[in-house]
Design a protein around this motif. Sequence first.
Motif, PDB file in Angstrom:
ATOM      1  N   ASN A 318       0.826  -1.204   0.000  1.00 15.21           N
ATOM      2  CA  ASN A 318       0.000   0.000   0.000  1.00 15.21           C
ATOM      3  C   ASN A 318       0.868   1.265   0.000  1.00 15.21           C
ATOM      4  N   ALA A 319       1.931   1.242   0.804  1.00 11.63           N
ATOM      5  CA  ALA A 319       2.805   2.414   0.916  1.00 11.63           C
ATOM      6  C   ALA A 319       3.563   2.644  -0.397  1.00 11.63           C
ATOM      7  N   ALA A 320       4.070   1.552  -0.973  1.00  8.98           N
ATOM      8  CA  ALA A 320       4.808   1.685  -2.242  1.00  8.98           C
ATOM      9  C   ALA A 320       3.872   2.230  -3.315  1.00  8.98           C
ATOM     10  N   ASN A 321       2.648   1.737  -3.315  1.00 14.00           N
ATOM     11  CA  ASN A 321       1.673   2.198  -4.310  1.00 14.00           C
ATOM     12  C   ASN A 321       1.339   3.677  -4.097  1.00 14.00           C
ATOM     13  N   GLU A 322       1.110   4.057  -2.841  1.00 20.17           N
ATOM     14  CA  GLU A 322       0.741   5.455  -2.561  1.00 20.17           C
ATOM     15  C   GLU A 322       1.855   6.407  -3.033  1.00 20.17           C
ATOM     16  N   ALA A 323       3.096   6.029  -2.731  1.00 18.14           N
ATOM     17  CA  ALA A 323       4.218   6.888  -3.134  1.00 18.14           C
ATOM     18  C   ALA A 323       4.369   6.874  -4.661  1.00 18.14           C
ATOM     19  N   ALA A 324       4.204   5.710  -5.284  1.00 26.14           N
ATOM     20  CA  ALA A 324       4.358   5.614  -6.744  1.00 26.14           C
ATOM     21  C   ALA A 324       3.264   6.433  -7.448  1.00 26.14           C
ATOM     22  N   THR A 345       9.279  -3.356  -4.629  1.00 28.59           N
ATOM     23  CA  THR A 345       9.360  -3.006  -3.198  1.00 28.59           C
ATOM     24  C   THR A 345       8.866  -4.167  -2.338  1.00 28.59           C
ATOM     25  N   VAL A 346       7.793  -4.795  -2.766  1.00 26.11           N
ATOM     26  CA  VAL A 346       7.265  -5.934  -1.995  1.00 26.11           C
ATOM     27  C   VAL A 346       8.279  -7.088  -2.029  1.00 26.11           C
ATOM     28  N   LYS A 347       8.871  -7.311  -3.208  1.00 27.00           N
ATOM     29  CA  LYS A 347       9.813  -8.414  -3.371  1.00 27.00           C
ATOM     30  C   LYS A 347      11.033  -8.266  -2.443  1.00 27.00           C
ATOM     31  N   GLU A 348      11.490  -7.039  -2.282  1.00 28.68           N
ATOM     32  CA  GLU A 348      12.698  -6.788  -1.481  1.00 28.68           C
ATOM     33  C   GLU A 348      12.443  -6.868   0.023  1.00 28.68           C
ATOM     34  N   PHE A 349      11.177  -6.790   0.428  1.00 27.00           N
ATOM     35  CA  PHE A 349      10.877  -6.644   1.849  1.00 27.00           C
ATOM     36  C   PHE A 349      10.820  -7.992   2.567  1.00 27.00           C
ATOM     37  N   ILE A 350      11.455  -8.062   3.723  1.00 24.18           N
ATOM     38  CA  ILE A 350      11.368  -9.298   4.532  1.00 24.18           C
ATOM     39  C   ILE A 350      10.200  -9.124   5.493  1.00 24.18           C
ATOM     40  N   ASN A 351       9.203  -9.990   5.348  1.00 22.57           N
ATOM     41  CA  ASN A 351       7.936  -9.805   6.073  1.00 22.57           C
ATOM     42  C   ASN A 351       8.106  -9.967   7.585  1.00 22.57           C
ATOM     43  N   VAL A 352       7.227  -9.268   8.311  1.00 20.19           N
ATOM     44  CA  VAL A 352       7.137  -9.449   9.771  1.00 20.19           C
ATOM     45  C   VAL A 352       5.678  -9.795  10.065  1.00 20.19           C
ATOM     46  N   LEU A 353       5.458 -10.923  10.727  1.00 21.93           N
ATOM     47  CA  LEU A 353       4.070 -11.315  11.039  1.00 21.93           C
ATOM     48  C   LEU A 353       3.598 -10.638  12.320  1.00 21.93           C
ATOM     49  N   GLU A 354       2.312 -10.447  12.448  1.00 23.83           N
ATOM     50  CA  GLU A 354       1.676  -9.820  13.609  1.00 23.83           C
ATOM     51  C   GLU A 354       2.358  -8.524  14.058  1.00 23.83           C
ATOM     52  N   PRO A 355       2.531  -7.576  13.148  1.00 19.48           N
ATOM     53  CA  PRO A 355       3.184  -6.316  13.531  1.00 19.48           C
ATOM     54  C   PRO A 355       2.288  -5.490  14.455  1.00 19.48           C
ATOM     55  N   SER A 356       2.926  -4.687  15.310  1.00 19.74           N
ATOM     56  CA  SER A 356       2.155  -3.758  16.153  1.00 19.74           C
ATOM     57  C   SER A 356       1.667  -2.604  15.277  1.00 19.74           C
ATOM     58  N   LEU A 357       0.701  -1.852  15.787  1.00 19.04           N
ATOM     59  CA  LEU A 357       0.237  -0.666  15.041  1.00 19.04           C
ATOM     60  C   LEU A 357       1.382   0.314  14.822  1.00 19.04           C
ATOM     61  N   GLU A 358       2.229   0.451  15.847  1.00 19.38           N
ATOM     62  CA  GLU A 358       3.366   1.390  15.752  1.00 19.38           C
ATOM     63  C   GLU A 358       4.283   0.974  14.598  1.00 19.38           C
ATOM     64  N   THR A 363       6.552   1.610   9.279  1.00 22.72           N
ATOM     65  CA  THR A 363       6.897   0.978   7.998  1.00 22.72           C
ATOM     66  C   THR A 363       6.260   1.750   6.839  1.00 22.72           C
ATOM     67  N   ASN A 364       5.023   2.177   7.026  1.00 23.89           N
ATOM     68  CA  ASN A 364       4.358   2.976   5.989  1.00 23.89           C
ATOM     69  C   ASN A 364       5.200   4.210   5.648  1.00 23.89           C
ATOM     70  N   HIS A 365       5.651   4.930   6.687  1.00 23.37           N
ATOM     71  CA  HIS A 365       6.456   6.141   6.442  1.00 23.37           C
ATOM     72  C   HIS A 365       7.788   5.796   5.769  1.00 23.37           C
ATOM     73  N   LYS A 366       8.445   4.771   6.289  1.00 24.13           N
ATOM     74  CA  LYS A 366       9.766   4.389   5.754  1.00 24.13           C
ATOM     75  C   LYS A 366       9.671   4.033   4.279  1.00 24.13           C
ATOM     76  N   ILE A 367       8.687   3.179   3.950  1.00 27.58           N
ATOM     77  CA  ILE A 367       8.565   2.702   2.559  1.00 27.58           C
ATOM     78  C   ILE A 367       8.216   3.884   1.646  1.00 27.58           C
ATOM     79  N   GLN A 368       7.285   4.729   2.083  1.00 27.63           N
ATOM     80  CA  GLN A 368       6.913   5.869   1.220  1.00 27.63           C
ATOM     81  C   GLN A 368       8.132   6.771   0.972  1.00 27.63           C
ATOM     82  N   HIS A 369       8.890   7.055   2.026  1.00 24.73           N
ATOM     83  CA  HIS A 369      10.075   7.908   1.849  1.00 24.73           C
ATOM     84  C   HIS A 369      11.098   7.251   0.947  1.00 24.73           C
ATOM     85  N   MET A 370      11.277   5.955   1.149  1.00 21.63           N
ATOM     86  CA  MET A 370      12.272   5.226   0.347  1.00 21.63           C
ATOM     87  C   MET A 370      11.891   5.302  -1.143  1.00 21.63           C
ATOM     88  N   VAL A 371      10.615   5.056  -1.446  1.00 27.02           N
ATOM     89  CA  VAL A 371      10.177   5.071  -2.851  1.00 27.02           C
ATOM     90  C   VAL A 371      10.290   6.477  -3.426  1.00 27.02           C
TER      91      VAL A 371
END
Length: 378
Positions: A318-324, A345-358, A363-371
């Motif tokens: 979602n973040a990669a798409n929003e930035a793109a 972006t999805v391919k490069e990312f190592i998933n984390v299960l059950e992430p906290s809201l924080e 992650t949303n901010h990081k990915i958007q800035h990175m893209v």
Amino acid sequence: MKNLYLLGAAGSIGMQTLDVILEEKDAFNLIGISLGSNDELNHTILKTHQPKIVCLRTPETLVDYKEQYPNMRFVYGDEGLLDIAKYPEKGLFINALSGSSGLMPTVFAITSGKDIALANKETLVMAGDHIKQLVAKHHVNLYPIDSEHSSLWQLLRGEDIHEISSLIITASGGSFRDLPREALKTVTIEDALKHPNWSMGKKITIDSATMMNKGLEVIEAHHLFDIPYDKIHTVLHNESIVHGMVSFIDGTVKASLSTSDMRIPIRYALHYPKRISHPTSLSLTSLNFKSMDFERFPLLALAYEVGKQKGLLPTVMNAANEAAVTLFLKSEISFLMIEDIVIQTVKEFINVLEPSLELIIETNHKIQHMVLDRYRKR
Ligand code: NDP
Ligand code: MG
């Protein structure tokens, strides 16, 4: 009277929600709203609707607004959105913000005991599990506004969830539905913004052209109705008249039809459980359906994959798409680059299960800035 809050009031869903409120003025008490960047439109809204608390996008014009409307309280920015979400009077909180900015206001509105009418699908894509837990914990209701999900919600009224064999959501195909992939290399922003059936905000119009919108909607449907991904199907339907269908274990298929007018699902969510009389004429000349083409629309295939893998991946997509989409709308990248960026972006990312809201927010901010940083023209 039902208390209402409306975020994104000056947008496409927001303005149509204000129309619906005016139809039955005495039924509603609009307490809080957030406005957009168009001051002329903002003033028209304030004069017509007279809310108690108003969130502006930025602080620059705060003093002017305060002077002109001394009876209203003004707040601004992300904190201001949360002030409205936390406002200490119960009611229905309509979230019509676009993109990831919708998530935290939804969270705070739920924890403050408000029912939610959700247009902002990104909220559920990023944090569907958290939202559902919070909805249960705080005993509030969550109503969809997205047309396909409103249809499914209506079709499932009174049905036993265990008797469903699948959900089917339709896709108009977006602005480029008649073009082969080859022709997508040279399309322009103006072409992409011409949706054949709906007039909507820019981001969702681009998401419809890439079919990312349907991908986000598949994840949204999974969370709203607790149905596994292999039982959520999509079908191409040019006319946008059938919005959703439910197939039951006895072979019955129920479909929900209406004109392409978002005021119908908005009206349903605002007046639920009642229906309000509003005559519309539905022309049923011909209805066409075509199977979904996952090769033509790879972002939809990606959304199923990411949805099944859960964890942080839906947030990353979602973040990669929003930035793109932001980069495309600023002429920084071509249309087809949106797909490449999201997939890569999805391919490069190592998933984390059950992430906290924080972690989801971070992650949303990081990915958007990175893209934005990596793909912006230098
Ligand atoms: P619009 O872009 O038309 O409207 C969004 C509004 O929210 C704008 O007024 C915008 O302000 C404001 N906004 C955006 N980001 C922020 C932020 N960070 N802080 C404060 N305000 C903000 O979008 P739509 O109405 O088309 O879509 C809204 C949501 O509804 C989306 O999630 C979309 O996917 C969903 N949806 C929309 C449909 C439609 O027909 N439009 C159909 C189904 C779902 P500004 O004016 O400054 O841009
Ligand atoms: Mg939709």
